[in-house]
Design an enzyme around this catalytic site. Structure first.
Site, mmCIF file in Angstrom:
data_model
loop_
_atom_site.group_PDB
_atom_site.id
_atom_site.type_symbol
_atom_site.label_atom_id
_atom_site.label_comp_id
_atom_site.label_asym_id
_atom_site.label_seq_id
_atom_site.Cartn_x
_atom_site.Cartn_y
_atom_site.Cartn_z
ATOM 1 N N ASN A 210 0.690 -0.546 0.129
ATOM 2 C CA ASN A 210 0.290 0.109 -0.114
ATOM 3 C C ASN A 210 1.175 1.154 0.086
ATOM 4 O O ASN A 210 2.001 0.976 -0.168
ATOM 5 C CB ASN A 210 -0.913 -0.139 1.059
ATOM 6 C CG ASN A 210 -0.367 -0.384 2.200
ATOM 7 O OD1 ASN A 210 0.681 0.542 3.029
ATOM 8 N ND2 ASN A 210 0.215 -1.246 3.674
ATOM 9 N N ASP A 279 -4.032 -6.585 4.805
ATOM 10 C CA ASP A 279 -5.147 -7.209 5.381
ATOM 11 C C ASP A 279 -5.045 -8.948 4.859
ATOM 12 O O ASP A 279 -5.390 -9.452 6.320
ATOM 13 C CB ASP A 279 -6.532 -7.046 5.297
ATOM 14 C CG ASP A 279 -6.238 -5.475 6.401
ATOM 15 O OD1 ASP A 279 -5.988 -5.430 7.195
ATOM 16 O OD2 ASP A 279 -6.897 -4.342 6.181
ATOM 17 N N LYS A 289 8.813 -16.866 -11.051
ATOM 18 C CA LYS A 289 8.293 -15.692 -11.761
ATOM 19 C C LYS A 289 7.190 -16.478 -12.362
ATOM 20 O O LYS A 289 7.107 -16.771 -12.829
ATOM 21 C CB LYS A 289 9.457 -14.679 -12.046
ATOM 22 C CG LYS A 289 8.415 -13.066 -12.882
ATOM 23 C CD LYS A 289 9.655 -12.395 -13.883
ATOM 24 C CE LYS A 289 8.856 -11.620 -14.333
ATOM 25 N NZ LYS A 289 9.418 -10.807 -15.757
ATOM 26 N N ILE A 307 -2.562 -7.830 14.207
ATOM 27 C CA ILE A 307 -1.428 -7.622 14.960
ATOM 28 C C ILE A 307 -1.756 -6.806 16.308
ATOM 29 O O ILE A 307 -1.862 -7.381 17.486
ATOM 30 C CB ILE A 307 -0.766 -6.931 14.206
ATOM 31 C CG1 ILE A 307 0.227 -8.512 13.348
ATOM 32 C CG2 ILE A 307 0.715 -6.873 15.286
ATOM 33 C CD1 ILE A 307 1.329 -7.561 12.321
ATOM 34 N N LYS A 341 -11.584 -4.102 18.314
ATOM 35 C CA LYS A 341 -10.475 -4.446 19.052
ATOM 36 C C LYS A 341 -10.169 -4.417 20.596
ATOM 37 O O LYS A 341 -8.484 -4.740 20.663
ATOM 38 C CB LYS A 341 -9.226 -3.801 17.911
ATOM 39 C CG LYS A 341 -9.802 -4.302 16.447
ATOM 40 C CD LYS A 341 -8.110 -3.996 15.909
ATOM 41 C CE LYS A 341 -9.122 -3.813 14.366
ATOM 42 N NZ LYS A 341 -7.817 -3.760 13.726
HETATM 43 O O1 C5P Z 1 -8.898 -2.461 10.978
HETATM 44 P P1 C5P Z 1 -7.820 -1.885 10.684
HETATM 45 O O2 C5P Z 1 -6.777 -2.673 9.784
HETATM 46 O O3 C5P Z 1 -8.847 -0.625 9.868
HETATM 47 O O4 C5P Z 1 -7.646 -1.343 11.928
HETATM 48 C C1 C5P Z 1 -5.915 -0.609 11.579
HETATM 49 C C2 C5P Z 1 -5.804 -0.805 12.633
HETATM 50 O O5 C5P Z 1 -5.272 -2.260 12.900
HETATM 51 C C3 C5P Z 1 -4.297 -0.419 12.729
HETATM 52 O O6 C5P Z 1 -3.856 0.109 13.886
HETATM 53 C C4 C5P Z 1 -3.214 -1.314 11.330
HETATM 54 O O7 C5P Z 1 -1.422 -0.913 12.265
HETATM 55 C C5 C5P Z 1 -3.665 -2.403 12.818
HETATM 56 N N1 C5P Z 1 -3.486 -3.609 11.916
HETATM 57 C C6 C5P Z 1 -2.663 -4.590 12.536
HETATM 58 N N2 C5P Z 1 -2.855 -5.678 11.832
HETATM 59 C C7 C5P Z 1 -3.344 -6.538 10.174
HETATM 60 C C8 C5P Z 1 -4.351 -4.887 10.131
HETATM 61 C C9 C5P Z 1 -4.310 -4.110 10.839
HETATM 62 O O8 C5P Z 1 -2.186 -4.763 13.906
HETATM 63 N N3 C5P Z 1 -3.127 -7.982 10.404
#
Ligand code: C5P
Length: 404
Positions: A210, A279, A289, A307, A341
């Site tokens: 991203n 995600d 490749k 996380i 969360k």
């Molecule tokens: O649910 P979303 O991705 O919008 O949440 C954003 C928050 O969750 C951010 O603080 C991001 O660092 C954390 N996050 C994470 N692990 C993921 C996705 C998002 O720690 N797989």
């Protein structure tokens, strides 16, 4: 020596013989890593030329409130939002009088009214002017409004008199400006911060990622250090240099970031998750490749561990702060994430329109429990400092409640 690396300083110069010291100060600020923009009053230009300051700052010098050329490069309101610190050296008695009374008839006084950044003044004037009760009353007003006044020093004056009124020497101003960034509000705490994007490999040469630049997370790390915390920074791939006092752990994928966070978290008091974590990752990474053949190609993805949610769900979690980058329904989505969360705090930002990802500026709304704080558009360094102050307040409050 305190650090100024990456700090944005708006150096205001007003009319007085000490204006020549501003040129030396400007050089020193830049030598210590600060980015400096100069605003000069009409009278300052009588003592030192804007050209000198332009050559030393490497940036267009601003002298007029409504100047077509400079306004098109950066409007006076943009300029007011830009700095981490407004430093006015030398600051004349006339400027102090105008500022303390809220005048906005020139660029510098307008900026001082329009900025939400800290303002520091280094007065310089004749000793009688300094002693005059009117000047002292004006200074008192400014001090009660949180304006930092440094100096003046005592000694021989250009006018032939001797007494209080000399501007501090550039080295002293530099030290005090740098010191103003050190708050010690999180002294002794251990901070764990994630920053930047993560990359999910598709094959040996391609990946999904991203636009995150990592700037917000790096600014939070710097603000944490300045607050006196011990900082560990787990960073995805970015083009930034980490603050020298942080422990840097470089990672690429979400799995690596997850592993690094879980290794570090047990010795953490505050976890701030600024990373734009992917995600999903590939169900199967091709080990060669992938060749271009068919017109369409489907990738099969699996969900990555969350996380942040995992850290917040630990038996004894650290104070946990998340970020939410949203393109719509900012408050609703952020509040939902705060609850689902089980976070202590969430910082939400609208992505797009020159804000958020890959931009130097941001605007944040922070939510916790029943509280909310809106932070207007400002540099990420400035927002990071305000965010760290909010975190420190909430963290200390939570700890006090725990011990009672
Ligand atoms: O649910 P979303 O991705 O919008 O949440 C954003 C928050 O969750 C951010 O603080 C991001 O660092 C954390 N996050 C994470 N692990 C993921 C996705 C998002 O720690 N797989």
């Amino acid at each position: 020596m305190y650090q100024l690396t990456g700090k944005r300083i708006l150096l205001g110069v007003t009319g007085g013989i000490a204006a020549y010291k501003a040129a030396i100060l400007l050089r020193q600020l830049r030598q210590h890593g600060a980015e400096v923009r100069v605003v000069m009053t009409h009278n300052a230009c009588e003592f030192i030329t804007p050209l000198t300051m332009q050559a030393l700052s490497g940036k267009l010098v601003h002298t007029k409130l409504l100047d077509l050329e400079t306004e098109s490069a950066m409007s006076h309101i943009e300029l007011a939002r830009w700095p981490d610190l407004v430093l006015i050296a030398p600051s004349s008695a006339n400027f102090i009088a105008r500022y303390s009374n809220g005048f906005a008839e020139d660029l510098l006084s307008t900026l001082c009214l329009a900025t939400s950044s800290p303002v520091m003044l280094a007065p310089a004037m004749n000793q009688q002017m300094w002693q005059n009760p009117v000047t002292q009353e004006n200074l008192k007003k400014l001090r009660t409004r949180g304006i930092i006044i440094i100096g003046p020093a005592k000694g021989d004056q250009a006018c032939g008199e001797n007494g209080l009124g000399r501007m501090l020497e550039p080295e002293e101003v530099l030290t005090l400006a740098a010191k103003s960034f050190e708050t010690n509000i999180l002294s002794g705490s251990r901070l764990l911060i994630t920053a930047g994007p993560t990359r999910e490999a598709i094959d040996p040469v391609r990946y999904i990622s991203n636009h995150s630049s990592g700037r917000m997370g790096y600014a939070v790390a710097m603000a944490g250090i300045e607050a006196g915390a011990e900082v560990s920074l787990i960073s995805g791939p970015v083009n930034l240099s980490a603050p020298s006092r942080a422990k840097l752990i470089n990672v690429i994928s979400t799995a690596e970031m997850h592993f690094a966070v879980m290794q570090e978290v047990s010795s953490t008091d505050i976890f701030i998750s600024t990373a734009a974590v992917a995600d999903y990752s590939l169900q199967n990474i091709a080990y060669k490749k992938i060749k271009k053949s068919s017109d369409t190609y489907e990738l099969s993805l699996k969900k990555n561990p969350d996380i942040l949610a995992e850290v917040a769900a630990l038996d004894s979690p650290p104070f946990t702060v998340g970020f939410a980058a949203e393109t719509e329904n900012l408050e609703l989505n952020a509040q939902a994430k705060l609850r689902s969360k089980r976070l202590d705090m969430i910082a939400a930002n609208q992505v797009g329109q020159g804000l958020g990802f890959d931009s130097e500026m941001n605007a944040l709304t922070v939510f916790w429990g029943t509280g909310k704080k809106q932070m207007q558009k400002a540099s990420k360094t400035r927002l990071a400092r305000i965010l760290i102050t909010l975190i420190a307040d909430r963290y200390n409050e939570k700890n006090i409640n725990k011990t009672h």
